[in-house]
Design an enzyme around this catalytic site. Structure first.
Site: not given
Length: 279
Positions: A61, A63, A65-66, A153, A176, A240
């Site tokens: 995905h 986001h 942080d990814h 998510h 996530d 994570h």
């Protein structure tokens, strides 16, 4: 055999000991980078993998942080590939991935121009092919097959999990998500399930609502373990960690998972490695 290396086991909160969310999967001589959290290339270098050696980048995905280091992966794979006619880097992710890649290349536009002007053998921008999926087979090369399925998510959508198969071994990377039937189906009978985990029992005690909101769309340790049990996987690999595991508390996290899952449970620091064999 499939080899899983937890390159980054951290979260959006910078941690001196944990890189951002990222997992390396090696199968049949092919190398896949699943998500691109901060610090991923340094962690990959520690296990002998460079950006130019990646078979594909797999994004669960979008986001921050990814994908924090996605731009660095795109540029570094280009400037460190010395093949006369380098194959395009394959990037596979949910809808929105192409727009994200284009935006990152635009952000690095001046750098790309500088390098093309300076180096005679760099005469074009980074060769990249983006493929967007929400379901189905996304890779089938030299014995390695990868398929994806939707995860949950929300409000982040769409999101996907990956199932990698090679020579009878299989590993699922959930990203996530909260528990959902599509992930159960994707993970059914897999040798390993790599699942992000949070401690809702700790997070709900924080005073800030923004922190508590994390519980809305992530799986707790017990929920991830229950997913592994329903799917009948061989090994649950937790990553994570939110909040970060304090040294000496690993058995506490394992015990929570063991309340729902009777199989092998793996967790650890960055660079923790797990081998997945045919079942």
């Amino acid at each position: 055999m499939i080899e899983i290396t937890l390159l980054g086991t951290g979260s959006p909160i910078p941690d001196p000991d944990r890189a951002g969310p990222s997992t390396l999967v090696r199968a049949g001589g092919q190398v896949f980078l699943v998500d691109c959290g901060r610090g991923v290339l340094q962690r990959a270098a520690a296990v002998g993998v460079g950006a130019a050696g990646l078979s594909a980048v797999l994004l669960t995905h979008l986001h921050s942080d990814h994908i924090a280091e996605l731009g660095d992966v795109l540029i570094t794979s280009w400037v460190t590939n010395f093949a006369a006619d380098p194959a395009p880097l394959q990037v596979i992710g949910p809808p929105g991935t192409a727009e994200t890649v284009d935006a990152m290349l635009k952000a690095f536009g001046r750098d790309i121009g500088y390098r093309i002007a300076h180096h005679a053998d760099l005469n074009a921008p980074p060769p990249i092919e983006v493929h967007e999926y929400t379901d189905g087979t996304v890779w089938d090369r030299d014995g390695v097959a990868i398929r994806v399925a939707p995860t949950d998510h929300r409000p982040v959508a769409p999101t996907i999990g990956f199932r990698v198969e090679f020579d009878g071994a299989s590993a699922v990377l959930a990203g996530d998500t909260v528990p959902c039937p599509s992930l159960d189906e994707l993970a059914a009978g897999a040798g390993a399930l790599v699942h992000t985990v949070i401690r809702k029992d700790i997070i709900t005690n924080f005073p800030q609502q923004r922190v508590k909101d994390i519980c809305d769309y992530h799986s707790s340790v017990q929920e991830a373990a229950a997913t592994a049990a329903r799917a009948g996987v061989g090994t649950l690999v937790m990553t994570h960690y939110v909040p970060a595991i304090i040294a000496g508390q690993e058995d506490q996290w394992r015990a929570l998972a063991a309340t729902e899952f009777g199989g092998r449970i793996e967790l650890g620091n960055d660079l923790h490695r797990v081998e997945v064999h045919a079942r």
